[in-house]
Design a protein around this motif. Structure first.
Motif, PDB file in Angstrom:
ATOM      1  N   VAL A 102       0.828  -1.211   0.000  1.00  0.00           N
ATOM      2  CA  VAL A 102       0.000   0.000   0.000  1.00  0.00           C
ATOM      3  C   VAL A 102       0.859   1.257   0.000  1.00  0.00           C
ATOM      4  O   VAL A 102       0.618   2.203  -0.768  1.00  0.00           O
ATOM      5  N   ARG A 103       1.882   1.305   0.846  1.00  0.00           N
ATOM      6  CA  ARG A 103       2.713   2.511   0.937  1.00  0.00           C
ATOM      7  C   ARG A 103       3.368   2.843  -0.393  1.00  0.00           C
ATOM      8  O   ARG A 103       3.427   4.010  -0.799  1.00  0.00           O
ATOM      9  N   ARG A 104       3.844   1.845  -1.105  1.00  0.00           N
ATOM     10  CA  ARG A 104       4.490   2.085  -2.408  1.00  0.00           C
ATOM     11  C   ARG A 104       3.468   2.616  -3.412  1.00  0.00           C
ATOM     12  O   ARG A 104       3.767   3.492  -4.213  1.00  0.00           O
ATOM     13  N   ARG A 105       2.253   2.103  -3.382  1.00  0.00           N
ATOM     14  CA  ARG A 105       1.204   2.600  -4.285  1.00  0.00           C
ATOM     15  C   ARG A 105       0.868   4.055  -3.976  1.00  0.00           C
ATOM     16  O   ARG A 105       0.639   4.858  -4.875  1.00  0.00           O
ATOM     17  N   GLU A 106       0.838   4.387  -2.692  1.00  0.00           N
ATOM     18  CA  GLU A 106       0.584   5.777  -2.307  1.00  0.00           C
ATOM     19  C   GLU A 106       1.698   6.690  -2.794  1.00  0.00           C
ATOM     20  O   GLU A 106       1.435   7.807  -3.281  1.00  0.00           O
ATOM     21  N   GLU A 107       2.936   6.236  -2.688  1.00  0.00           N
ATOM     22  CA  GLU A 107       4.076   7.038  -3.147  1.00  0.00           C
ATOM     23  C   GLU A 107       4.004   7.260  -4.659  1.00  0.00           C
ATOM     24  O   GLU A 107       4.250   8.373  -5.154  1.00  0.00           O
ATOM     25  N   LEU A 108       3.682   6.205  -5.399  1.00  0.00           N
ATOM     26  CA  LEU A 108       3.600   6.333  -6.849  1.00  0.00           C
ATOM     27  C   LEU A 108       2.436   7.244  -7.241  1.00  0.00           C
ATOM     28  O   LEU A 108       2.555   8.060  -8.167  1.00  0.00           O
ATOM     29  N   ALA A 109       1.321   7.120  -6.551  1.00  0.00           N
ATOM     30  CA  ALA A 109       0.179   7.993  -6.831  1.00  0.00           C
ATOM     31  C   ALA A 109       0.547   9.451  -6.612  1.00  0.00           C
ATOM     32  O   ALA A 109       0.156  10.339  -7.392  1.00  0.00           O
ATOM     33  N   ASP A 110       1.319   9.719  -5.572  1.00  0.00           N
ATOM     34  CA  ASP A 110       1.751  11.093  -5.293  1.00  0.00           C
ATOM     35  C   ASP A 110       2.654  11.616  -6.413  1.00  0.00           C
ATOM     36  O   ASP A 110       2.537  12.775  -6.831  1.00  0.00           O
TER      37      ASP A 110
END
Length: 444
Positions: free
Chosen positions: A237-245
């Motif tokens: 989840v954290r990596r997906r949030e970083e990529l979304a940002d």
């Protein structure tokens, strides 16, 4: 000064004449340049040309080698060639228990063959499909707390066409598409046909590295956040949030390939960056390989461009396939097949865990493929040849590599096609092979 192609021709002649044999290591590019009194850049072009011709293969940390022939006469210490091939190269995901399980398809087809229903199904359809198809697709594609809006859906002939439409909608000729450094090979072909340059981006054990995107000078991304093919990693989840940002800050769009998401329950990247993600999926893996219906979920800002790409490419789903798919989704057949495949994938993963214990293997608890880093001194090219003589086809790392970078000594095993007992036997054969010395196989 000699043209790089004529120098490459000389090397090719040496290989054809046997002066350079399969497994021979070429000098470093710097040494090659000094020996031939050419620029280092010219030497690099020679090596790239030889790689493109399939005559040599480069491997990280080991150098560049003359490729082993796929099949050669068996040396004395090799086992006899197998009469049939076990395909661990292509992932054709059939329903478990086929063809008996295909009986479940009949009720949906029986209703579809009624004359009035069939006549409606055979009419041409818009790329946005029918209200029934959109309503059926929403729960099918939903994951965790994310659901697509029916108005954002379009339908393609298959998953590959969905990817092509999404990419062509976001980039024009000369555009730069960022991809994981190892990626789905079809994307390389799509980019070449569309005149788009692929830019390899680093990947770690958690997937694409978001921090590398900003400095790559790309116009859009193609990513596989869930059960990446071929590496098998899934973004947390954290990596997906970083990529979304990153997507939001740099105003980039991503094409998210969700073809294997039915095997897990992760929310897609589209849940974290809905306005910046075009999600593509299909029924080929989750249901039937030959039922060619693809899905595109595009945010409103680019939905019109995606629809235009589907129409201009003649990539829309056929009315009959869409009508059949809708009925099988509605009557629960697709859901039932998906659940059986999740259990089937888990069983195949257990075979890998047991059969390749002690080796460096990357896979998921529910996956139809795995990434195997071969033990030294094996190289992917020579292992491929030795496996082929045992009647087993596997995919080398180089088939998925993007750009001119050397591929690691690794192979991908596709586990979906053969029955479980065949997969178990093939994995045992490959494990035994990997423990041997390549010289005894006549391929080093």
């Amino acid at each position: 000064m000699r043209d790089y192609r004529s120098i490459a021709d000389d090397i090719a002649d040496d290989i054809a004449a046997g002066r350079l044999r399969p497994g021979d290591r070429l000098p470093t590019q710097r040494r090659f340049a000094r020996t031939h009194r050419i620029a280092a850049s010219t030497a690099a072009r020679v090596y790239r040309d030889l790689t493109r011709r399939g005559l040599v293969v480069g491997e990280v940390g080991r150098g560049t080698y003359v490729r082993a022939a796929p099949v050669r006469p068996d040396p004395a210490l090799a086992e006899p060639a197998a009469a049939t091939t076990v395909d661990l190269e292509l992932n054709t995901v059939l329903p478990p228990g086929s063809p008996a399980s295909l009986d479940a398809l009949r009720p949906g087809l029986d209703g579809l063959l009624r004359p009035d229903v069939l006549a409606a199904a055979l009419r041409s359809r818009s790329v946005t499909g029918t209200p029934e198809a959109r309503a059926a697709a929403v729960p099918l594609l939903s994951r965790a707390n994310w659901s697509p809006s029916p108005g954002d859906l379009a339908f393609a002939g298959n998953g590959r066409q969905a990817i092509a439409a999404a990419v062509s909608a976001l980039l024009g000729v000369g555009g730069r598409l960022g991809v994981e450094s190892f990626t789905y090979p079809v994307v390389k072909g799509i980019a070449a046909r569309l005149g788009i340059t692929l830019v390899p981006l680093p990947v770690d054990e958690r997937g694409l590295v978001p921090g590398a995107v900003a400095d790559a000078g790309v116009d859009a991304l193609y990513v596989q956040p869930t059960l990446h093919n071929p590496l098998g990693v899934t973004m947390p989840v954290r990596r997906r949030e970083e990529l979304a940002d990153v997507l939001r800050r740099h105003e980039l769009y991503a094409v998210e390939d969700a073809v294997y998401t039915f095997l897990r329950d992760d929310a897609p990247l589209a849940a974290y960056a809905p306005d910046r993600t075009v999600l593509v999926d299909s029924l080929s893996k989750r249901f039937l390989p030959e039922l060619t219906v693809g899905f595109v979920v595009a945010p409103p800002a680019v939905a019109g461009r995606v629809a235009a790409a589907l129409r201009s490419g003649a990539w829309a789903a056929s009315g009959f396939a869409l009508a059949a798919a809708t009925r099988w989704i509605e009557d629960g057949t697709v859901s039932s097949v998906q659940e059986s495949k999740r259990a089937d994938a888990a069983a195949r993963t257990r075979i890998i865990r047991t059969g390749l214990s002690g080796f460096t293997v990357r896979s998921d608890d529910r996956s139809y493929h795995c990434w195997w880093e071969l033990p030294s001194p094996w190289r992917a090219d020579t292992f491929l040849a030795a496996a082929a003589r045992r009647g087993i086809a596997v995919s080398p790392a180089g088939a998925f590599a993007v750009g001119a970078a050397h591929a690691p000594s690794a192979v991908r095993l596709a586990l979906a096609g053969p029955d479980l007992s065949t997969v178990e036997h093939a994995v045992a054969v490959l494990a035994d092979l990997a423990r041997r010395d390549p010289e005894s196989e006549g391929v080093e």
